[in-house]
Design a protein around this motif. Structure first.
Motif, PDB file in Angstrom:
ATOM      1  N   GLU A  38     -69.949   8.429 -12.936  1.00 22.16           N
ATOM      2  CA  GLU A  38     -69.384   7.436 -13.851  1.00 22.16           C
ATOM      3  C   GLU A  38     -68.739   6.289 -13.073  1.00 22.16           C
ATOM      4  OE1 GLU A  38     -68.663  10.739 -14.463  1.00 22.16           O
ATOM      5  OE2 GLU A  38     -69.542  11.076 -16.443  1.00 22.16           O
TER       6      GLU A  38
ATOM      7  N   ARG B  70     -63.803   9.391 -17.446  1.00 24.03           N
ATOM      8  CA  ARG B  70     -63.523  10.812 -17.241  1.00 24.03           C
ATOM      9  C   ARG B  70     -63.055  11.462 -18.533  1.00 24.03           C
ATOM     10  NH1 ARG B  70     -60.483   9.834 -11.693  1.00 24.03           N
ATOM     11  NH2 ARG B  70     -62.286   9.810 -10.319  1.00 24.03           N
ATOM     12  N   ARG B  71     -62.195  10.765 -19.268  1.00 26.72           N
ATOM     13  CA  ARG B  71     -61.697  11.289 -20.537  1.00 26.72           C
ATOM     14  C   ARG B  71     -62.839  11.430 -21.544  1.00 26.72           C
ATOM     15  NH1 ARG B  71     -58.771  14.581 -23.181  1.00 26.72           N
ATOM     16  NH2 ARG B  71     -57.934  13.813 -25.129  1.00 26.72           N
TER      17      ARG B  71
ATOM     18  N   ARG C 233     -65.973  12.056 -20.833  1.00 24.71           N
ATOM     19  CA  ARG C 233     -66.746  13.234 -20.429  1.00 24.71           C
ATOM     20  C   ARG C 233     -66.042  14.519 -20.875  1.00 24.71           C
ATOM     21  NH1 ARG C 233     -66.920  14.795 -14.453  1.00 24.71           N
ATOM     22  NH2 ARG C 233     -66.070  12.719 -14.392  1.00 24.71           N
ATOM     23  N   GLU C 234     -64.712  14.576 -20.722  1.00 27.85           N
ATOM     24  CA  GLU C 234     -63.964  15.753 -21.146  1.00 27.85           C
ATOM     25  C   GLU C 234     -64.052  15.945 -22.660  1.00 27.85           C
ATOM     26  OE1 GLU C 234     -60.049  15.008 -19.748  1.00 27.85           O
ATOM     27  OE2 GLU C 234     -60.562  15.346 -17.639  1.00 27.85           O
ATOM     28  N   LEU C 235     -63.933  14.856 -23.406  1.00 25.14           N
ATOM     29  CA  LEU C 235     -64.015  14.951 -24.864  1.00 25.14           C
ATOM     30  C   LEU C 235     -65.398  15.382 -25.322  1.00 25.14           C
ATOM     31  CD1 LEU C 235     -61.960  11.818 -25.948  1.00 25.14           C
ATOM     32  CD2 LEU C 235     -61.312  14.216 -26.200  1.00 25.14           C
ATOM     33  N   GLU C 236     -66.445  14.892 -24.668  1.00 25.68           N
ATOM     34  CA  GLU C 236     -67.807  15.297 -25.034  1.00 25.68           C
ATOM     35  C   GLU C 236     -68.016  16.778 -24.763  1.00 25.68           C
ATOM     36  OE1 GLU C 236     -70.208  12.572 -22.792  1.00 25.68           O
ATOM     37  OE2 GLU C 236     -70.257  11.110 -24.414  1.00 25.68           O
ATOM     38  N   ALA C 237     -67.485  17.287 -23.647  1.00 25.96           N
ATOM     39  CA  ALA C 237     -67.613  18.711 -23.335  1.00 25.96           C
ATOM     40  C   ALA C 237     -66.858  19.556 -24.363  1.00 25.96           C
ATOM     41  CB  ALA C 237     -67.093  18.987 -21.929  1.00 25.96           C
ATOM     42  N   GLU C 238     -65.653  19.125 -24.726  1.00 26.49           N
ATOM     43  CA  GLU C 238     -64.879  19.850 -25.721  1.00 26.49           C
ATOM     44  C   GLU C 238     -65.580  19.832 -27.078  1.00 26.49           C
ATOM     45  OE1 GLU C 238     -60.434  19.819 -27.765  1.00 26.49           O
ATOM     46  OE2 GLU C 238     -60.953  18.303 -26.274  1.00 26.49           O
ATOM     47  N   ASN C 239     -66.160  18.698 -27.438  1.00 33.86           N
ATOM     48  CA  ASN C 239     -66.881  18.579 -28.703  1.00 33.86           C
ATOM     49  C   ASN C 239     -68.072  19.531 -28.748  1.00 33.86           C
ATOM     50  OD1 ASN C 239     -67.449  17.557 -31.227  1.00 33.86           O
ATOM     51  ND2 ASN C 239     -68.656  15.863 -30.438  1.00 33.86           N
TER      52      ASN C 239
ATOM     53  N   LYS D   8     -68.393  22.333 -27.125  1.00 32.20           N
ATOM     54  CA  LYS D   8     -67.875  23.694 -27.220  1.00 32.20           C
ATOM     55  C   LYS D   8     -67.477  24.016 -28.665  1.00 32.20           C
ATOM     56  CE  LYS D   8     -64.998  24.577 -24.024  1.00 32.20           C
ATOM     57  NZ  LYS D   8     -63.756  24.695 -23.233  1.00 32.20           N
TER      58      LYS D   8
END
Length: 88
Positions: A8, A54-55, A57-63, A65
């Protein structure tokens, strides 16, 4: 999904170079990617800084899950309704 060759940070760097006035054709040739890829990146990461990406990417991973958990819950509910013969 295939992992990108570029991080990114690198993508945002390319976008910043284009915003500073470097022609997109030259930037794409130098970076080794197509114009379409650049425009796709610009649509996704345009106006972002590195911490924002970065945030994201973290939100997409959490979504993703949470979507998997919801799908499993729906399967459990469907299985219970089928086992007990509950009709809607």
């Amino acid at each position: 999904m295939r992992k990108s060759r570029y991080t990114e940070e690198q993508i945002i760097g390319f976008i910043k170079q284009a915003e500073s006035g470097l022609p997109i054709k030259d930037l794409c040739r130098k970076g080794g990617f197509s114009d379409a890829t650049f425009y796709k990146w610009r649509a996704k990461y345009g106006g972002m800084d590195v911490p924002d990406a970065r945030r994201l990417r973290e939100l997409e991973a959490e979504n993703n899950k949470l979507k998997k958990l919801l799908a499993e819950a729906h399967l459990d509910i469907h299985a219970l309704n089928t086992a007990f013969g509950v009709k809607r």
